[in-house]
Scaffold this active site. Structure first.
Site, PDB file in Angstrom:
ATOM      1  CE  LYS A  13      -2.398  -1.039   3.781  1.00  0.00           C
ATOM      2  NZ  LYS A  13      -1.931  -2.372   4.149  1.00  0.00           N
ATOM      3  NE  ARG A 124       7.054  -3.013   6.050  1.00  0.00           N
ATOM      4  CZ  ARG A 124       5.744  -2.754   6.127  1.00  0.00           C
ATOM      5  NH1 ARG A 124       5.136  -2.135   5.144  1.00  0.00           N
ATOM      6  NH2 ARG A 124       5.060  -3.129   7.179  1.00  0.00           N
ATOM      7  NE  ARG A 157       5.656  -1.050  10.363  1.00  0.00           N
ATOM      8  CZ  ARG A 157       4.488  -0.791   9.745  1.00  0.00           C
ATOM      9  NH1 ARG A 157       4.470   0.026   8.720  1.00  0.00           N
ATOM     10  NH2 ARG A 157       3.382  -1.341  10.155  1.00  0.00           N
ATOM     11  NE  ARG A 168       1.258  -4.994  10.911  1.00  0.00           N
ATOM     12  CZ  ARG A 168       2.361  -4.951  10.157  1.00  0.00           C
ATOM     13  NH1 ARG A 168       3.453  -5.554  10.570  1.00  0.00           N
ATOM     14  NH2 ARG A 168       2.362  -4.308   9.028  1.00  0.00           N
TER      15      ARG A 168
HETATM   16  P1  AMP Z   1      -0.051   0.483   9.647  1.00  0.00           P
HETATM   17  O1  AMP Z   1       1.262   1.153   9.374  1.00  0.00           O
HETATM   18  O2  AMP Z   1      -1.163   0.946   8.747  1.00  0.00           O
HETATM   19  O3  AMP Z   1       0.061  -1.035   9.697  1.00  0.00           O
HETATM   20  O4  AMP Z   1      -0.508   0.960  11.122  1.00  0.00           O
HETATM   21  C1  AMP Z   1       0.305   0.724  12.244  1.00  0.00           C
HETATM   22  C2  AMP Z   1      -0.554   0.694  13.488  1.00  0.00           C
HETATM   23  O5  AMP Z   1      -1.210   1.956  13.688  1.00  0.00           O
HETATM   24  C3  AMP Z   1      -1.683  -0.327  13.482  1.00  0.00           C
HETATM   25  O6  AMP Z   1      -1.241  -1.635  13.802  1.00  0.00           O
HETATM   26  C4  AMP Z   1      -2.597   0.267  14.559  1.00  0.00           C
HETATM   27  O7  AMP Z   1      -2.115   0.028  15.864  1.00  0.00           O
HETATM   28  C5  AMP Z   1      -2.506   1.769  14.285  1.00  0.00           C
HETATM   29  N1  AMP Z   1      -3.553   2.193  13.313  1.00  0.00           N
HETATM   30  C6  AMP Z   1      -3.349   2.718  12.091  1.00  0.00           C
HETATM   31  N2  AMP Z   1      -4.524   2.983  11.465  1.00  0.00           N
HETATM   32  C7  AMP Z   1      -5.511   2.615  12.320  1.00  0.00           C
HETATM   33  C8  AMP Z   1      -6.939   2.633  12.257  1.00  0.00           C
HETATM   34  N3  AMP Z   1      -7.591   3.075  11.169  1.00  0.00           N
HETATM   35  N4  AMP Z   1      -7.638   2.190  13.344  1.00  0.00           N
HETATM   36  C9  AMP Z   1      -6.997   1.723  14.428  1.00  0.00           C
HETATM   37  N5  AMP Z   1      -5.654   1.662  14.547  1.00  0.00           N
HETATM   38  C10 AMP Z   1      -4.896   2.099  13.506  1.00  0.00           C
END
Ligand code: AMP
Length: 216
Positions: A13, A124, A157, A168
């Site tokens: 993404k 990554r 990360r 996740r």
């Molecule tokens: P990502 O980089 O999109 O995987 O986001 C990293 C972390 O940020 C996720 O595992 C959540 O803890 C938090 N997070 C990001 N977007 C959201 C969302 N829309 N709702 C809830 N938690 C979020």
């Protein structure tokens, strides 16, 4: 054009979002990054993120809505990645756009197999200084430990470890997938096969959006 980019963790993404926002001059917002900034001032949020769990749905919505209200100029269109992840978040975002006389113009779903994702996530690396993202297989830096852009250290990360990846995925299947099904029933989802090279995926997205791609 306001675009929402959806897909499982590791489906590419971020890579596609950067290319698309450049091409279409959109404001690229990634809630993962916003949440990581928030985590620097909040230990509870930090431990939620590092474990791979999601921030409670409504708390995240309130945080994002406030961020949008305070920082997004009315004339800018947005490419959102990481938000919405729940039907309720989608509805709140849609309401916010409606108030500005705008709407979600496209929802792109990057469809990727679990095998391809696990390979991608374990390869990554991110720069601990400037945040640049690499992939040791598909988008390698010159030196696998050093950022090409700023010379910072390349690290995995914290939530790209196998336990967090599993969590996740669990959240993805439990929440985002339901959102995708909900949007699909409304005929809003543009599905793109993300198990292909970056440029091929990008051209396919542009084609499906009806945007001309550059010749090269
Ligand atoms: P990502 O980089 O999109 O995987 O986001 C990293 C972390 O940020 C996720 O595992 C959540 O803890 C938090 N997070 C990001 N977007 C959201 C969302 N829309 N709702 C809830 N938690 C979020």
């Amino acid at each position: 054009m306001n675009i929402v980019l959806l897909g499982p963790p590791g489906s590419g993404k971020g890579t596609q979002a950067e290319k698309l926002s450049d091409k279409l001059n959109l404001l690229y917002l990634q809630t993962g990054d916003l949440a990581r900034e928030w985590a620097e001032k909040n230990k509870r949020i930090k431990s939620i993120i590092e474990s791979g769990k999601l921030i409670p749905e409504k708390e995240m919505t309130a945080f994002v809505m406030q961020y949008l209200e305070e920082t997004v100029p009315p004339e800018r269109d947005i490419l959102f990645e990481g938000f919405p992840r729940f039907v309720s978040q989608f509805k709140s975002y849609q309401e916010w756009l409606t108030k500005r006389g705008k709407k979600i113009d496209a929802v792109i779903f990057l469809d990727s197999s679990e095998g391809a994702i696990i390979k991608r996530l374990s390869a990554r690396r991110i720069c601990d200084k400037c945040g640049e993202v690499y992939n040791l297989v598909t988008n390698p830096p010159k030196n696998k430990r050093v950022c090409d852009k700023c010379g910072g250290r390349l690290i995995l990360r914290k939530d790209d470890n196998p336990d967090s990846i599993r969590i996740r995925f669990k959240y993805y299947h439990g929440n985002t997938q339901k959102l995708i099904e909900y949007l699909d029933r409304k005929g809003l989802v543009i599905k793109v096969n993300a198990d292909r090279p970056i440029e091929v995926i990008f051209k396919d997205i542009l084609k499906k959006l009806g945007v001309k791609s550059d010749r090269n």
